[in-house]
Every structure is written in C-alpha cells, then in structure tokens.
Design an enzyme around this catalytic site. Structure first.
Site, PDB file in Angstrom:
ATOM      1  N   ARG A 121      41.192  29.657  35.086  1.00 17.89           N
ATOM      2  CA  ARG A 121      41.694  30.680  36.019  1.00 17.89           C
ATOM      3  C   ARG A 121      40.482  31.279  36.741  1.00 17.89           C
ATOM      4  O   ARG A 121      39.501  31.636  36.091  1.00 17.89           O
ATOM      5  CB  ARG A 121      42.488  31.769  35.273  1.00 17.89           C
ATOM      6  N   LYS A 153      46.484  42.553  39.606  1.00 21.23           N
ATOM      7  CA  LYS A 153      47.750  41.824  39.794  1.00 21.23           C
ATOM      8  C   LYS A 153      48.369  42.080  41.158  1.00 21.23           C
ATOM      9  O   LYS A 153      48.375  43.215  41.640  1.00 21.23           O
ATOM     10  CB  LYS A 153      48.698  42.251  38.665  1.00 21.23           C
ATOM     11  N   ARG A 200      47.081  36.075  28.440  1.00 18.62           N
ATOM     12  CA  ARG A 200      46.637  36.467  29.772  1.00 18.62           C
ATOM     13  C   ARG A 200      46.101  37.886  29.703  1.00 18.62           C
ATOM     14  O   ARG A 200      46.122  38.501  28.654  1.00 18.62           O
ATOM     15  CB  ARG A 200      47.731  36.271  30.839  1.00 18.62           C
ATOM     16  N   GLY A 201      45.634  38.371  30.851  1.00 17.19           N
ATOM     17  CA  GLY A 201      44.977  39.681  30.863  1.00 17.19           C
ATOM     18  C   GLY A 201      43.480  39.451  30.785  1.00 17.19           C
ATOM     19  O   GLY A 201      43.006  38.706  29.914  1.00 17.19           O
ATOM     20  N   ALA A 202      42.735  40.101  31.690  1.00 14.97           N
ATOM     21  CA  ALA A 202      41.305  39.786  31.830  1.00 14.97           C
ATOM     22  C   ALA A 202      40.512  39.878  30.513  1.00 14.97           C
ATOM     23  O   ALA A 202      39.828  38.908  30.144  1.00 14.97           O
ATOM     24  CB  ALA A 202      40.702  40.686  32.910  1.00 14.97           C
ATOM     25  N   ASP A 229      41.188  42.942  37.128  1.00 13.90           N
ATOM     26  CA  ASP A 229      40.699  41.609  36.762  1.00 13.90           C
ATOM     27  C   ASP A 229      39.257  41.403  37.194  1.00 13.90           C
ATOM     28  O   ASP A 229      38.527  40.592  36.628  1.00 13.90           O
ATOM     29  CB  ASP A 229      41.585  40.532  37.374  1.00 13.90           C
TER      30      ASP A 229
HETATM   31  O1  MRU Z   1      47.911  37.138  35.564  1.00 13.55           O
HETATM   32  P1  MRU Z   1      47.629  38.048  34.417  1.00 13.55           P
HETATM   33  O2  MRU Z   1      48.828  38.424  33.625  1.00 13.55           O
HETATM   34  O3  MRU Z   1      46.489  37.533  33.570  1.00 13.55           O
HETATM   35  O4  MRU Z   1      47.095  39.378  35.129  1.00 13.55           O
HETATM   36  C1  MRU Z   1      46.763  40.489  34.355  1.00 13.55           C
HETATM   37  C2  MRU Z   1      46.410  41.673  35.155  1.00 13.55           C
HETATM   38  O5  MRU Z   1      46.421  41.647  36.371  1.00 13.55           O
HETATM   39  C3  MRU Z   1      45.953  42.901  34.419  1.00 13.55           C
HETATM   40  O6  MRU Z   1      46.295  44.053  35.116  1.00 13.55           O
HETATM   41  C4  MRU Z   1      44.433  42.848  34.249  1.00 13.55           C
HETATM   42  O7  MRU Z   1      44.039  41.623  33.702  1.00 13.55           O
HETATM   43  C5  MRU Z   1      43.927  43.935  33.423  1.00 13.55           C
HETATM   44  S1  MRU Z   1      44.406  43.727  31.761  1.00 13.55           S
HETATM   45  C6  MRU Z   1      43.669  44.809  30.747  1.00 13.55           C
END
Ligand code: MRU
Length: 344
Positions: free
Chosen positions: A88, A245, A45-47, A235
């Site tokens: 997603r 988030k 996960r994470g953008a 994101d």
């Molecule tokens: O739902 P997730 O864990 O994919 O959400 C991740 C976030 O909200 C991060 O803050 C965002 O993707 C930035 S990551 C470099």
C-alpha cells in the site's frame, strides 16, 4: 481483549478485519508474504498497524530463515522488504517501520542467528511502543475534549487501526475514562465502511456512546449542533496537508464552515514533513469497491469510476495535531518536528 496483532513464537496472529463486525476470525501467519497479502487486502489496516505488521513480517522472515551467513539473511530481509513496500503506497508508517527494521538488522553485528534475534526483538519493541505512544496521545488529546462534547470521527483510527488503544479513538477513550460524558458520531466511510464496521464495533464493544451516520449526514449533524469537535487520524502528514481516509477533506471543510475545531491525532511516525502533497502517492483501489456494496452490484456495467482511498486536507483547516509529544499547531509542528524525531 487481545491486541490487534500478536507474535507467538514465530507466528503472527491478527484479527481478520474484513470479517468484522459479523465474525471475529483470527488469522495465523508464518510467512512474510502472508503478512504482505493481509496488508494489501486490508485484512489489517490503519497506518500504525500496517507499520507494525510490516515489522512483524520481516521478523517472520528472520525467524524462519535457514541462512547461516549474516549477508544471506540480510539479503532475505531486503527481498521481503521489497514485497512489503509494494502493498500500500500512502501510509508512511509502512515505510518508516520497514526502514527501521532493515536499519537495525544491518547495524547488528555477528552471525545470522544473532541478527534474527535482534530483528524479532525490535518488531516486538515497535508493537509495545505503538501502545505507549497511543496512550500518551490520548492523555494529551483528552485535554481538548470536554464533558458533554459530541465528537465526530471518520474511518477507523481506533484500537483496530493500531496495536491497541487507537489514535483518534485513543483521545476519545482517554476522555471517556476520565469520566467525561461524550458521544461519538462515526461517519460510515464509504466505500470500505471502516466507520460502520470497525469504529461502531469497537466503541460499542467498549461501551462508549456512539451514533453511526452516513458520510452524507456530516453537515446536518454539525448544523444541528450535535457535534462540536472533530478528531480523525492520519496516514501521512506532509508539510501542507494531512492525508487521511477519503472523505476527511469534506469533514474538515464542513467543520470550518461551522466553526468546529478539527483535530488530527497521529504519532511522529506518521509525519513526512520533508515532502508536500504533490509528492505523495494516493492509493487507487479496485473500482468494484465503488460499483458494488459488498458483493452486490449497484452501478451500471461498464461505468467509469474513481476510487482514491485517501484525500488531502489542507493545513488551514487543521486546528491542532495531537502527537505523543504534545499538541501542536500545524505551524509549530513544522519547526519542532526535527527535534522530536531526534529525541526518538
Ligand atoms: O484504508 P485504511 O483503512 O487503512 O485507512 C485508515 C485510515 O485512513 C486511518 O484514519 C488512518 O490510518 C489513521 S489510523 C490510526
């Protein structure tokens, strides 16, 4: 320490983040559908990482394809892209990465084999670029961090949310490596607990001082002056808001109330400045993430719940946006954004 995602001769290897920090489990995937499922179920996960994973998913399709004709391979890539797009909806990096690979495949002349080779190379380039971009963001953003700072972050925008190094935690990492004595306050980030499970894990692993707090303690640590900067990831950045988030908006409002700078660290690939918050889709996740803590039920059966995975932080709360091309005020970012994209 390995990267969060690796390509090894037709196999994509990732760390199963749903198992961290209790177990360190690697997953090996040979099919794009497995990558799509890993994204959907947040094994990664994470953008930025979601984007690179999608690129590698398409690389798996190309690498293992039996198509001899170019058009047949392009069709298979398009079909895989449809599956990946459904995983997603919020992080724009996913769509950016898919468009980049599909565009590259279409623009590549020659036989299927040649297209497949170029697709794999492009996915690998994107993975390497992600690390470079994060290091640059860290370099720019670290100038905002001073010796002795208490830096609050939300969710996990670290090496685990990227291929390596991290966005918000990349800034922290760079400042720490420059010898600045800082302490990170990691908000646990209900309901998926990325702060408690992942940010706490990776900072502790890297020996960067970190204190874990619940989301409900953010106001308290600010009022006690334990925190004097906030750095989060994003994101999707739209014209009027930063989408990140769930809970980020609370942090931003509290930072504003306490006169604490609120910084967002995100690569240009996270910008979606031709849209506004009204046009963005916020992912709604399984209600069980709210009614249960991990597998233990905490709420009455039949209760109605909401579970939006992200929220909007209006630009008026954002002090600056840290990118690989420099640090910008939200206003300046809107004007320079087109030029920055063109330079890519
Ligand atoms: O739902 P997730 O864990 O994919 O959400 C991740 C976030 O909200 C991060 O803050 C965002 O993707 C930035 S990551 C470099």
């Amino acid at each position: 320490m390995m990267r969060t995602i690796e390509w090894e001769d037709g196999v994509v290897i990732i760390i199963d983040q749903t198992k961290l920090p209790i177990k360190f489990v690697l997953l090996r995937m040979k099919k794009c559908s497995e990558v799509a499922s890993a994204i959907k179920h947040m094994k990664l996960r994470g953008a930025p990482l979601i984007g690179v994973a999608a690129a590698y998913g398409l690389a798996l399709t190309a690498f293992h394809s039996k198509a001899e004709e170019r058009e047949d391979l392009l069709k298979e890539i398009d079909e895989s892209a449809v599956v990946l797009r459904e995983t997603r909806p919020t992080a724009v990096n996913l769509f950016w990465a898919i468009d980049r690979i599909v565009g590259k495949a279409r623009a590549t002349p020659g036989e299927a084999m040649n297209v497949a080779k170029i697709v794999v190379a492009e996915a690998q380039r994107m993975a390497n670029e992600d690390v470079e971009v994060n290091c640059k963001m860290g370099e720019h953003g670290s100038r905002l961090i001073e010796d002795g700072d208490g830096v609050l972050t939300h969710c996990n925008a670290g090496s685990l949310a990227t291929v390596d190094y991290g966005t918000a935690l990349g800034v922290v990492r760079a400042a720490w490596n420059q010898g600045k004595k800082i302490r990170v306050f990691a908000a646990e980030t209900r309901p998926r607990l990325q702060g408690a499970r992942l940010t706490a894990y990776e900072l502790k692993r890297d020996c960067i001082p970190v204190t874990l707090i619940t989301d409900t303690m953010v106001g308290h640590v600010m009022s006690r002056q334990l925190v004097n900067k906030v750095v989060v990831g994003a994101d999707r950045i739209v014209r009027d808001a930063v989408i990140n988030k769930i809970g980020t908006y609370n942090v931003a409002v509290l930072a504003h109330e306490h006169g604490i700078p609120f910084y967002v660290a995100a690569p240009i690939s996270t910008m979606d400045l031709s849209h506004t918050s009204g046009e963005a889709v916020i992912e709604e996740r399984n209600p069980e993430e709210v009614t249960n803590v991990r597998s233990i039920r905490i709420a009455p059966e039949g209760i109605e719940v909401m579970n939006p995975a992200f929220d909007f932080t209006p630009m008026k709360y954002v002090s600056a946006i840290i990118t690989e091309k420099g640090v910008f005020s939200p206003e300046d970012l809107k004007t320079v954004h087109k030029d920055l994209k063109r330079q890519d």
